[in-house]
Every structure is written in C-alpha cells, then in structure tokens.
Scaffold this motif. Structure first.
Motif, PDB file in Angstrom:
ATOM      1  N   UNK A  38       0.851  -1.189   0.000  1.00  0.00           N
ATOM      2  CA  UNK A  38       0.000   0.000   0.000  1.00  0.00           C
ATOM      3  C   UNK A  38       0.887   1.241   0.000  1.00  0.00           C
ATOM      4  N   UNK A  39       0.609   2.185  -0.909  1.00  0.00           N
ATOM      5  CA  UNK A  39       1.366   3.427  -0.982  1.00  0.00           C
ATOM      6  C   UNK A  39       0.455   4.608  -0.654  1.00  0.00           C
ATOM      7  N   UNK A  40       1.034   5.805  -0.395  1.00  0.00           N
ATOM      8  CA  UNK A  40       0.215   6.944   0.039  1.00  0.00           C
ATOM      9  C   UNK A  40      -0.539   7.644  -1.091  1.00  0.00           C
ATOM     10  N   UNK A  41      -1.339   8.598  -0.686  1.00  0.00           N
ATOM     11  CA  UNK A  41      -1.938   9.546  -1.623  1.00  0.00           C
ATOM     12  C   UNK A  41      -0.820  10.272  -2.361  1.00  0.00           C
ATOM     13  N   UNK A  42      -1.042  10.550  -3.634  1.00  0.00           N
ATOM     14  CA  UNK A  42      -0.097  11.288  -4.469  1.00  0.00           C
ATOM     15  C   UNK A  42       1.302  10.669  -4.432  1.00  0.00           C
ATOM     16  N   UNK A  83      -1.858   4.412  -3.669  1.00  0.00           N
ATOM     17  CA  UNK A  83      -2.790   5.227  -2.882  1.00  0.00           C
ATOM     18  C   UNK A  83      -3.492   6.273  -3.697  1.00  0.00           C
ATOM     19  N   UNK A  84      -2.750   6.987  -4.518  1.00  0.00           N
ATOM     20  CA  UNK A  84      -3.344   7.775  -5.593  1.00  0.00           C
ATOM     21  C   UNK A  84      -2.256   8.396  -6.444  1.00  0.00           C
ATOM     22  N   UNK A  85      -2.654   8.740  -7.660  1.00  0.00           N
ATOM     23  CA  UNK A  85      -1.841   9.503  -8.598  1.00  0.00           C
ATOM     24  C   UNK A  85      -2.682  10.661  -9.109  1.00  0.00           C
ATOM     25  N   UNK A  86      -2.011  11.742  -9.480  1.00  0.00           N
ATOM     26  CA  UNK A  86      -2.685  12.817 -10.212  1.00  0.00           C
ATOM     27  C   UNK A  86      -2.758  12.399 -11.676  1.00  0.00           C
ATOM     28  N   UNK A  87      -3.977  12.246 -12.177  1.00  0.00           N
ATOM     29  CA  UNK A  87      -4.194  11.743 -13.532  1.00  0.00           C
ATOM     30  C   UNK A  87      -4.945  12.792 -14.345  1.00  0.00           C
ATOM     31  N   UNK A  92      -9.628  18.145 -19.314  1.00  0.00           N
ATOM     32  CA  UNK A  92      -8.640  19.142 -18.945  1.00  0.00           C
ATOM     33  C   UNK A  92      -8.398  19.266 -17.457  1.00  0.00           C
ATOM     34  N   UNK A  93      -9.305  18.730 -16.635  1.00  0.00           N
ATOM     35  CA  UNK A  93      -9.068  18.736 -15.195  1.00  0.00           C
ATOM     36  C   UNK A  93      -8.341  17.455 -14.803  1.00  0.00           C
ATOM     37  N   UNK A  94      -8.080  17.311 -13.514  1.00  0.00           N
ATOM     38  CA  UNK A  94      -7.328  16.167 -13.016  1.00  0.00           C
ATOM     39  C   UNK A  94      -8.205  15.329 -12.103  1.00  0.00           C
ATOM     40  N   UNK A  95      -7.815  14.066 -11.934  1.00  0.00           N
ATOM     41  CA  UNK A  95      -8.434  13.177 -10.955  1.00  0.00           C
ATOM     42  C   UNK A  95      -7.378  12.774  -9.951  1.00  0.00           C
ATOM     43  N   UNK A  96      -7.770  12.714  -8.688  1.00  0.00           N
ATOM     44  CA  UNK A  96      -6.925  12.162  -7.625  1.00  0.00           C
ATOM     45  C   UNK A  96      -7.347  10.697  -7.521  1.00  0.00           C
ATOM     46  N   UNK A  97      -6.633   9.819  -8.215  1.00  0.00           N
ATOM     47  CA  UNK A  97      -7.131   8.465  -8.511  1.00  0.00           C
ATOM     48  C   UNK A  97      -6.265   7.376  -7.888  1.00  0.00           C
ATOM     49  N   UNK A  98      -6.923   6.469  -7.182  1.00  0.00           N
ATOM     50  CA  UNK A  98      -6.283   5.277  -6.627  1.00  0.00           C
ATOM     51  C   UNK A  98      -6.397   4.123  -7.610  1.00  0.00           C
ATOM     52  N   UNK A  99      -5.409   3.215  -7.550  1.00  0.00           N
ATOM     53  CA  UNK A  99      -5.403   2.028  -8.400  1.00  0.00           C
ATOM     54  C   UNK A  99      -5.100   0.802  -7.556  1.00  0.00           C
ATOM     55  N   UNK A 100      -5.794  -0.293  -7.839  1.00  0.00           N
ATOM     56  CA  UNK A 100      -5.444  -1.593  -7.284  1.00  0.00           C
ATOM     57  C   UNK A 100      -4.954  -2.452  -8.440  1.00  0.00           C
ATOM     58  N   UNK A 105       0.067  -7.505 -12.922  1.00  0.00           N
ATOM     59  CA  UNK A 105       0.196  -6.153 -13.435  1.00  0.00           C
ATOM     60  C   UNK A 105      -1.081  -5.562 -13.993  1.00  0.00           C
ATOM     61  N   UNK A 106      -2.193  -6.280 -13.865  1.00  0.00           N
ATOM     62  CA  UNK A 106      -3.474  -5.779 -14.369  1.00  0.00           C
ATOM     63  C   UNK A 106      -4.148  -4.871 -13.338  1.00  0.00           C
ATOM     64  N   UNK A 107      -4.815  -3.835 -13.818  1.00  0.00           N
ATOM     65  CA  UNK A 107      -5.552  -2.930 -12.945  1.00  0.00           C
ATOM     66  C   UNK A 107      -6.910  -3.549 -12.614  1.00  0.00           C
ATOM     67  N   UNK A 108      -7.141  -3.817 -11.356  1.00  0.00           N
ATOM     68  CA  UNK A 108      -8.382  -4.448 -10.912  1.00  0.00           C
ATOM     69  C   UNK A 108      -9.438  -3.442 -10.460  1.00  0.00           C
ATOM     70  N   UNK A 109      -9.011  -2.249 -10.037  1.00  0.00           N
ATOM     71  CA  UNK A 109      -9.981  -1.259  -9.567  1.00  0.00           C
ATOM     72  C   UNK A 109      -9.367   0.129  -9.642  1.00  0.00           C
ATOM     73  N   UNK A 110     -10.253   1.126  -9.819  1.00  0.00           N
ATOM     74  CA  UNK A 110      -9.891   2.541  -9.782  1.00  0.00           C
ATOM     75  C   UNK A 110     -10.888   3.247  -8.857  1.00  0.00           C
ATOM     76  N   UNK A 111     -10.382   4.245  -8.151  1.00  0.00           N
ATOM     77  CA  UNK A 111     -11.266   5.056  -7.307  1.00  0.00           C
ATOM     78  C   UNK A 111     -10.802   6.502  -7.362  1.00  0.00           C
ATOM     79  N   UNK A 112     -11.718   7.413  -7.711  1.00  0.00           N
ATOM     80  CA  UNK A 112     -11.422   8.839  -7.701  1.00  0.00           C
ATOM     81  C   UNK A 112     -11.905   9.446  -6.393  1.00  0.00           C
ATOM     82  N   UNK A 113     -11.016  10.158  -5.713  1.00  0.00           N
ATOM     83  CA  UNK A 113     -11.310  10.777  -4.423  1.00  0.00           C
ATOM     84  C   UNK A 113     -12.597  11.603  -4.503  1.00  0.00           C
ATOM     85  N   UNK A 114     -13.503  11.358  -3.560  1.00  0.00           N
ATOM     86  CA  UNK A 114     -14.810  12.015  -3.583  1.00  0.00           C
ATOM     87  C   UNK A 114     -14.793  13.421  -2.993  1.00  0.00           C
ATOM     88  N   UNK A 115     -14.093  13.584  -1.883  1.00  0.00           N
ATOM     89  CA  UNK A 115     -14.208  14.816  -1.106  1.00  0.00           C
ATOM     90  C   UNK A 115     -12.955  15.666  -1.299  1.00  0.00           C
TER      91      UNK A 115
END
Length: 279
Positions: A38-42, A83-87, A92-100, A105-115
């Motif tokens: 598990x890694x941190x936000x950003x 934990x998240x990357x700036x994507x 033109x805007x960005x998402x603060x997005x987590x990846x599992x 090496x396959x991406x199983x889930x994505x989550x964009x920070x809600x708040x």
C-alpha cells in the motif's frame, strides 16, 4: 494470516524518482513476505505549484509511475494499491485516482477521491483541491488476497457516509492513503482512523506521506494499520517523533473481523434513518 506492507513516502516533484522508490518498496515488501503493498496519496507527484505540476501529469496510458508500479507488481508477484496519482482527464481537469493492481500487473480497480480538501487552516495554510481536481462519485470495492478492500483517500476519512457504505458492502479492509497536513494530523489522524475501523468493523490500512517535501509542504506521516476493534497494529511514526520514509509490515487475521462482528454486530443492527430532526 496474510501480510500487508505499507510504504511511508516523502514524495517529490520528479515522477521518475518516485517510480523508482515505489519499485524498491515493492521489492522490500515481497522480501518481507507481503502479499500486497500500500502506498500513500499522491505517490507519483507531490507538487503544490500546479503550473509546474501540469507538465508532469499525464493520462493513465502515459503515466510513468503507473507503468512502473504495474511492472513492479508483475516482477515481484505482488498486489499493489497505489494510494493515488494525479491523472489528467480528457476534460482538462485532473483526478486524484487510486489504483489496485494485481500480481500480473493488471488494474483491478480505480477510485477517484470524492471529497475535495478546500480549507483555510488557522496556521495560515490554504488548500483548494477543487480548483484543479474533479471529485469522484462512486463507492469502490475489490477482492484482493487480503479480502474485500474498500477504497478511500485522505480527506474522505472525515465523511462517515462513505465508510458506512463500505461497511455495508462488508469490506474486510479499507485503505485510506493520505498526505495529511501536520496540524490536522496531530489533532485528528489517529482518532479518525480508529473510529472508521470500529464503525466499519474492518481493518483500516493507511499509508501516508511524511516529512518535508521538495515543494515546501510538510506532511504528518504516521502510516497506520488499525484492526476492527480500533487497536493500532502498526504506527510508522511521523515528523513529530522521528518517523521517516520506509516500508512497514502488518499481519491481517481474517478471524479478527468475524470475532469483532460477532461481539458487536453494529452492521447487522444498523437501521435506516428516514425521519427528520425535530426542533
């Protein structure tokens, strides 16, 4: 019993250097017997100067940190929660997005920070996350080697409705990676993490940013693993007590979840709130 690894980072402004740090953490996690890191936000870029950051923020397919994490997961045979990357989004805007990412090496889930963290602190710090980022609108869970994992990011920890939804989804664990400020961390970090674990009757694993960063900000650290009873199993320390970047380990016992839910069946006893408050 399954082992998880938490990577406490001091992320900088160079995505390539951050990608190398994550790859090294994956090696250490696998060497320590972890099934998931598990890694941190950003994790990929922490830069409050948005004009400078813009040059390094890419769409998913071009993000060097995401590519490096996927390769590290394949190479080490290890699941990774970024934990998240700036994507960059197409609008033109960005998402603060987590990846599992799974061990192939396959991406199983994505989550964009809600708040969005839009605050003016008494210390004089001002943050307006919504100026650059678009909030997510979906609750996300995913099956992992540790059990069913629910996803949240940093400021989400202050909004119990999200954690109620993750509890009702019967998550075994919830990840809440963070880049908490020092004043808010000192006041509320441990309190909120333990509270959410108890509310959801789930483990909460929160990898955090720590220390003084290249962009001038300071983050609180104290990456935590909390069990469903609210007991802190791992605290990696912070800027206030000498905590630094590194990898820590915690063993996850699924039997602990069943024990707590049998003793305090709050998820089963919960009733919908339909009435209005009386004056």
């Amino acid at each position: 019993m399954t082992r998880a690894a938490l990577f406490q980072m001091t992320t900088g402004i160079d995505p390539l250097a951050n990608a190398e740090a994550i790859a090294a953490a994956a090696r250490a996690a696998r060497g320590g017997g972890a099934a998931m890191l598990f890694t941190p936000e950003m994790s990929g870029l922490l830069d409050r100067k948005r004009d400078r950051a813009r040059a390094a923020i890419r769409q998913e397919g071009d993000d060097v940190v995401l590519a490096a994490a996927r390769e590290a997961a394949r190479r080490e045979g290890l699941w990774i929660h970024l934990g998240s990357l700036a994507i960059a989004r197409e609008d033109g805007k960005w998402a603060n997005r987590a990846f599992v990412i799974d061990d192939s090496g396959e991406i199983r889930a994505r989550y964009d920070k809600m708040h969005m963290f839009d605050v003016d602190l008494a210390t004089g710090e001002t943050w307006r996350e919504s100026n650059a980022y678009t909030p997510g609108d979906a609750v996300v869970t995913v099956e992992t080697p540790l059990g069913r994992l629910g996803l949240a990011i940093c400021y989400d920890i202050r909004f119990p409705a999200l954690f109620e939804a993750l509890g009702q989804a019967r998550c075994d664990l919830i990840a809440c990676p963070a880049a908490f400020t020092v004043p808010t961390g000192r006041a509320h970090w441990h309190l909120l993490q333990r509270t959410r674990a108890v509310e959801a009757s789930a483990f909460v694993l929160s990898a955090a940013q720590v220390g003084l960063h290249e962009d001038g900000r300071e983050t609180y650290g104290h990456s935590l693993a909390v069990d469903p009873w609210g007991e802190v199993l791992l605290d990696m320390g912070g800027a206030d007590d000498g905590g630094t970047a590194g990898v820590g380990f915690v063993d996850i016992d699924p039997g602990r979840i069943a024990d707590v839910r049998a003793q305090l069946p709050s998820l089963a006893n919960r009733r919908p709130i339909t009435g209005q408050a009386r004056p």
